[in-house]
Design an enzyme around this catalytic site. Sequence first.
Site, mmCIF file in Angstrom:
data_model
loop_
_atom_site.group_PDB
_atom_site.id
_atom_site.type_symbol
_atom_site.label_atom_id
_atom_site.label_comp_id
_atom_site.label_asym_id
_atom_site.label_seq_id
_atom_site.Cartn_x
_atom_site.Cartn_y
_atom_site.Cartn_z
ATOM 1 C CE1 TYR A 231 -4.194 1.340 -0.234
ATOM 2 C CE2 TYR A 231 -3.649 2.603 1.724
ATOM 3 C CZ TYR A 231 -4.485 2.352 0.659
ATOM 4 O OH TYR A 231 -5.618 3.118 0.487
ATOM 5 C CE LYS B 241 -7.168 6.120 0.433
ATOM 6 N NZ LYS B 241 -8.111 6.982 -0.309
HETATM 7 N N1 LIG Z 1 -11.238 -0.519 -3.262
HETATM 8 C C1 LIG Z 1 -10.697 -0.604 -2.058
HETATM 9 O O1 LIG Z 1 -10.234 -1.652 -1.611
HETATM 10 C C2 LIG Z 1 -10.669 0.634 -1.200
HETATM 11 C C3 LIG Z 1 -10.551 0.481 0.200
HETATM 12 C C4 LIG Z 1 -10.533 1.620 0.992
HETATM 13 C C5 LIG Z 1 -10.586 2.873 0.406
HETATM 14 N N2 LIG Z 1 -10.686 2.998 -0.964
HETATM 15 C C6 LIG Z 1 -10.753 4.343 -1.537
HETATM 16 O O2 LIG Z 1 -11.982 4.513 -2.188
HETATM 17 C C7 LIG Z 1 -11.847 5.586 -3.112
HETATM 18 C C8 LIG Z 1 -12.436 5.150 -4.448
HETATM 19 O O3 LIG Z 1 -11.629 4.155 -5.037
HETATM 20 P P1 LIG Z 1 -12.248 2.824 -5.656
HETATM 21 O O4 LIG Z 1 -11.652 1.687 -4.926
HETATM 22 O O5 LIG Z 1 -13.694 2.952 -5.780
HETATM 23 O O6 LIG Z 1 -11.551 2.762 -7.094
HETATM 24 P P2 LIG Z 1 -11.989 3.375 -8.517
HETATM 25 O O7 LIG Z 1 -10.817 3.149 -9.405
HETATM 26 O O8 LIG Z 1 -13.274 2.837 -8.961
HETATM 27 O O9 LIG Z 1 -12.162 4.928 -8.189
HETATM 28 C C9 LIG Z 1 -11.061 5.803 -8.094
HETATM 29 C C10 LIG Z 1 -11.506 7.097 -8.734
HETATM 30 O O10 LIG Z 1 -10.497 8.109 -8.600
HETATM 31 C C11 LIG Z 1 -10.606 8.909 -9.752
HETATM 32 N N3 LIG Z 1 -9.422 9.764 -9.921
HETATM 33 C C12 LIG Z 1 -8.120 9.392 -9.907
HETATM 34 N N4 LIG Z 1 -7.359 10.489 -10.158
HETATM 35 C C13 LIG Z 1 -8.199 11.546 -10.317
HETATM 36 C C14 LIG Z 1 -8.021 12.925 -10.593
HETATM 37 N N5 LIG Z 1 -6.806 13.458 -10.786
HETATM 38 N N6 LIG Z 1 -9.117 13.721 -10.697
HETATM 39 C C15 LIG Z 1 -10.359 13.216 -10.528
HETATM 40 N N7 LIG Z 1 -10.603 11.901 -10.264
HETATM 41 C C16 LIG Z 1 -9.518 11.094 -10.160
HETATM 42 C C17 LIG Z 1 -10.767 7.885 -10.871
HETATM 43 O O11 LIG Z 1 -11.248 8.515 -12.038
HETATM 44 C C18 LIG Z 1 -11.774 6.943 -10.239
HETATM 45 O O12 LIG Z 1 -13.088 7.360 -10.541
HETATM 46 C C19 LIG Z 1 -10.381 5.926 -3.156
HETATM 47 O O13 LIG Z 1 -10.110 7.012 -2.301
HETATM 48 C C20 LIG Z 1 -9.742 4.668 -2.603
HETATM 49 O O14 LIG Z 1 -8.452 4.885 -2.083
HETATM 50 C C21 LIG Z 1 -10.753 1.901 -1.757
#
Ligand SMILES: NC(=O)c1ccc[n+]([C@@H]2O[C@H](COP(=O)([O-])OP(=O)(O)OC[C@H]3O[C@@H](n4cnc5c(N)ncnc54)[C@H](O)[C@@H]3O)[C@@H](O)[C@H]2O)c1
Length: 259
Positions: free
Chosen positions: A159, A166
């Site tokens: 990570y 984060k």
């Molecule tokens: N999937 C997991 O296991 C998990 C766990 C905990 C937290 N998260 C967090 O959840 C959030 C969403 O991620 P996800 O897992 O749904 O993945 P995802 O890939 O579906 O979503 C990530 C989003 O970030 C956007 N993004 C990246 N760079 C960008 C920029 N410069 N401007 C605008 N948008 C931008 C992408 O377009 C995408 O829509 C993130 O903050 C991620 O760290 C995910």
Amino acid sequence: MGLMEGKTGLIVGIANERSYAYFIAESLLREGATCLFTHLPGEKMERRVRRSCESLGVDDPWLQPLNAASDEELDAVFKQIETDHGKLDFLVHSIAFADKDWLKEGAFTHTPREVFRDAVDISAYTFAAMADRAAPLMKDGGSMIAISYYGAEKAAPGYNVMGVAKSALESTTRYLALELGQNEIRCNAISGGPFRTMSAMAVGGFGKIMDVVAERAPLRRNVEGREVGDAAVFLLSNLSSGVTGQVLYVDCGFSSIVM
Ligand SMILES: NC(=O)c1ccc[n+]([C@@H]2O[C@H](COP(=O)([O-])OP(=O)(O)OC[C@H]3O[C@@H](n4cnc5c(N)ncnc54)[C@H](O)[C@@H]3O)[C@@H](O)[C@H]2O)c1
């Protein structure tokens, strides 16, 4: 009557139907919210997000391009919201980015300066940048959330720099909560469990993390998207009117155990 009836908010972070933001939108729409959306610039990205909106039952979405790294694009999105809707009640920040070459087990110590800087910029600073523009539109108070992960607190294999980002995001949430609370604007984070999305697949040790959660978490399974969506409804609705500056774990209890 739905819990979000009469509330309008911006959801940033839908890439496709697996995105956490997609499930958050699904729960908010079910509760009667009006949801506005953004997509990364480019026709392909717009098509993809438009398709996701359609599958959410929103056939003619309010949809604007946004690269959150650009102050000009951030200004344009919130100005357009003011023109079209006049106010905002909630904000969902569900975006993160780090160069995946540096999300491999054993790579953290060598992280280059610009990779570190970009990860913190896109994944944490942008929450403050959005809050700064959203707050003046939250004339009757409001609620904002960002999505974090347990790697903010404990080191998770692969990570790496995203864990650092984060930590910054969770701290940003608390400082925003402190400053915006006097205007009845609340800021919280959901710490979601590992979930198979496009971004998650870029993390080197991700499969291993999911396996460990399924084996050891109190609920003996990984989280479902709708569970994060429903927790978002709680934090964005009046049900949580006394809650701000907090991180809510929606992780099947994994963060509550030692081993
Ligand atoms: N999937 C997991 O296991 C998990 C766990 C905990 C937290 N998260 C967090 O959840 C959030 C969403 O991620 P996800 O897992 O749904 O993945 P995802 O890939 O579906 O979503 C990530 C989003 O970030 C956007 N993004 C990246 N760079 C960008 C920029 N410069 N401007 C605008 N948008 C931008 C992408 O377009 C995408 O829509 C993130 O903050 C991620 O760290 C995910």
